[in-house]
Design an enzyme around this catalytic site. Structure first.
Site, PDB file in Angstrom:
ATOM      1  N   ASP A 151       0.534  -1.171   0.335  1.00 29.01           N
ATOM      2  CA  ASP A 151       0.039   0.032  -0.170  1.00 29.01           C
ATOM      3  C   ASP A 151       1.141   1.001  -0.053  1.00 29.01           C
ATOM      4  O   ASP A 151       0.245   2.078   0.895  1.00 29.01           O
ATOM      5  CB  ASP A 151      -0.575   0.056   1.410  1.00 29.01           C
ATOM      6  CG  ASP A 151      -1.752   1.039   1.126  1.00 29.01           C
ATOM      7  OD1 ASP A 151      -2.560   1.052   0.263  1.00 29.01           O
ATOM      8  OD2 ASP A 151      -2.998   1.165   2.283  1.00 29.01           O
ATOM      9  N   LEU A 175     -10.280  -7.868  -1.835  1.00 32.47           N
ATOM     10  CA  LEU A 175     -10.008  -8.980  -2.044  1.00 32.47           C
ATOM     11  C   LEU A 175     -10.172 -10.235  -0.508  1.00 32.47           C
ATOM     12  O   LEU A 175     -10.433  -9.483   0.436  1.00 32.47           O
ATOM     13  CB  LEU A 175      -8.191  -9.523  -1.822  1.00 32.47           C
ATOM     14  CG  LEU A 175      -7.808 -10.369  -2.512  1.00 32.47           C
ATOM     15  CD1 LEU A 175      -8.562 -10.266  -4.308  1.00 32.47           C
ATOM     16  CD2 LEU A 175      -6.254 -11.355  -1.822  1.00 32.47           C
ATOM     17  N   CYS A 209     -24.776 -12.523  -2.465  1.00 32.35           N
ATOM     18  CA  CYS A 209     -25.363 -11.773  -1.697  1.00 32.35           C
ATOM     19  C   CYS A 209     -25.431 -10.436  -1.286  1.00 32.35           C
ATOM     20  O   CYS A 209     -24.098  -9.864  -1.929  1.00 32.35           O
ATOM     21  CB  CYS A 209     -24.221 -12.254  -0.482  1.00 32.35           C
ATOM     22  SG  CYS A 209     -23.695 -11.430   1.089  1.00 32.35           S
ATOM     23  N   CYS A 216     -24.103  -0.461   4.226  1.00 33.57           N
ATOM     24  CA  CYS A 216     -23.419   0.916   3.908  1.00 33.57           C
ATOM     25  C   CYS A 216     -23.978   2.215   4.519  1.00 33.57           C
ATOM     26  O   CYS A 216     -24.630   2.013   3.959  1.00 33.57           O
ATOM     27  CB  CYS A 216     -22.655   0.913   2.730  1.00 33.57           C
ATOM     28  SG  CYS A 216     -21.480   2.495   2.628  1.00 33.57           S
ATOM     29  N   CYS A 266     -19.513  -9.445   6.045  1.00 36.29           N
ATOM     30  CA  CYS A 266     -19.203 -10.378   5.162  1.00 36.29           C
ATOM     31  C   CYS A 266     -19.405 -11.675   5.747  1.00 36.29           C
ATOM     32  O   CYS A 266     -18.389 -11.639   7.055  1.00 36.29           O
ATOM     33  CB  CYS A 266     -18.152 -10.136   4.473  1.00 36.29           C
ATOM     34  SG  CYS A 266     -17.096 -10.966   3.279  1.00 36.29           S
TER      35      CYS A 266
END
EC number: 1.17.99.6
Length: 329
Positions: A151, A175, A209, A216, A266
């Site tokens: 990053d 990912l 899903c 959010c 998730c």
């Protein structure tokens, strides 16, 4: 005499060439096994090439202005797509995953800090591990050209990780791994070594899903794998240097540095397991502070709690702005 010398040179060349070809498998195996010793939880390798499929997607995303004030993302467009512009003669992109999922978490009634920022700044922690891993490879094969990243440079990390077989890019643009979830850092070694290459991860396992999209609070996931950063809580609490817009009143959900909402909901993150990196263990205050404690924080305390932390990126002024915004909401 001259003939014998030439013959010897030819024999040495042939030996080296055949030995190298025979040992690509062994070198690839060596790299992957060594990565485990540095506690990387995944290692995949792909051939260095121009990312022609990603180019139009990146261009459109930038033209739509979804990067907001992160103008640096407009720079080095070609370098983001071509590792050969980062390392001359690049042949391989080694992608790695490093777990940051914590054993203990903040009180849910307090203000929230993204889990990746609980401990010391990951840039330095992982970079040191990458350099040590490279040194071990050099001890094995000699000097080679390389650069290490986490990053920290113009490189499309998630695209390379997917092409290296480490997972797929989920609807929240992160990912995902069936075995490990998504609470991990991505890192890369771009080098001029030719290795055995993994196949790209073949399947998207998000199915129908939409939990990340539905959860959010600022509606930052505007389409599958498309994020409007200007609406993302991580952007608003870290990258944005101006005041947070009134349209986000009551929508930050007590996040004061980053956000984990789309990861927390998730289903694949039920497979996340705690890391074993001592440098990622948070200071006790970070876990125990109540909202009142955070409301009363001063610059000196901020420096103590977040010494060597990625949270320092916001500086005290930005961090306290985030507290005040949540407080008034």
């Amino acid at each position: 005499m001259i003939f014998n010398f030439i013959l010897l040179k030819v024999e040495i060349y042939i030996f080296k060439h055949i030995n190298y070809e025979l040992n690509k498998d062994q070198l690839t195996y060596f790299i992957k096994e060594k990565s485990k010793e540095y506690f990387f939880i995944g290692c995949g390798i792909s051939r260095s090439k121009f990312l022609d499929e990603e180019a139009p997607k990146l261009e459109k995303w930038l033209k739509e202005g979804y990067h907001g004030s992160m103008k640096y993302l407009e720079n080095n467009f070609d370098k983001r797509l071509d590792p050969g512009l980062l390392v001359e003669g690049a042949k391989s992109v080694i992608s790695l995953l490093y777990n940051y999922y914590p054993q203990e978490k903040q009180d849910t009634e307090s203000y929230h800090i993204a889990k990746y920022a609980y401990g010391e700044d990951y840039h330095q922690v992982i970079r040191e591990k990458l350099q040590k891993l490279v040194q071990e490879i050099q001890d094995k094969v000699g000097q080679f050209s390389y650069r290490v990243f986490t990053d920290s440079a113009p490189i499309l990390e998630r695209a390379w990780a997917q092409k290296s077989g480490l997972g797929w890019i989920g609807k929240n643009s992160l990912l995902l791994s069936k075995q490990k979830g998504s609470f991990f850092f991505l890192a890369e070694i771009i080098c001029d070594l030719e290795l055995i290459y993994d196949e790209a991860f073949p399947t998207n396992h998000c199915g129908s899903c939409t939990r990340c999209i539905d959860a959010c609070p600022t509606h930052a996931i505007i389409a599958e794998r498309v994020i409007d950063s200007t609406r993302c809580i991580s952007y608003l609490t870290i990258e944005l240097k101006d005041q947070i817009g009134e349209e986000f009143d009551g929508k930050l959900k007590d996040w004061i540095f980053g956000c984990d909402i789309c990861q927390d909901v998730c289903p694949w993150n039920r497979f996340s397991t705690p890391h074993n990196e001592e440098k990622f263990i948070p200071k006790p205050e970070l876990l125990s502070y109540t909202k009142n404690d955070w409301n009363d924080i001063n610059q000196e305390t901020f420096k103590i709690i977040f010494k060597n932390s990625a949270v320092k990126r916001t500086k005290f002024s930005g961090f306290y702005r985030n507290i005040l915004f949540n407080k008034k909401s």
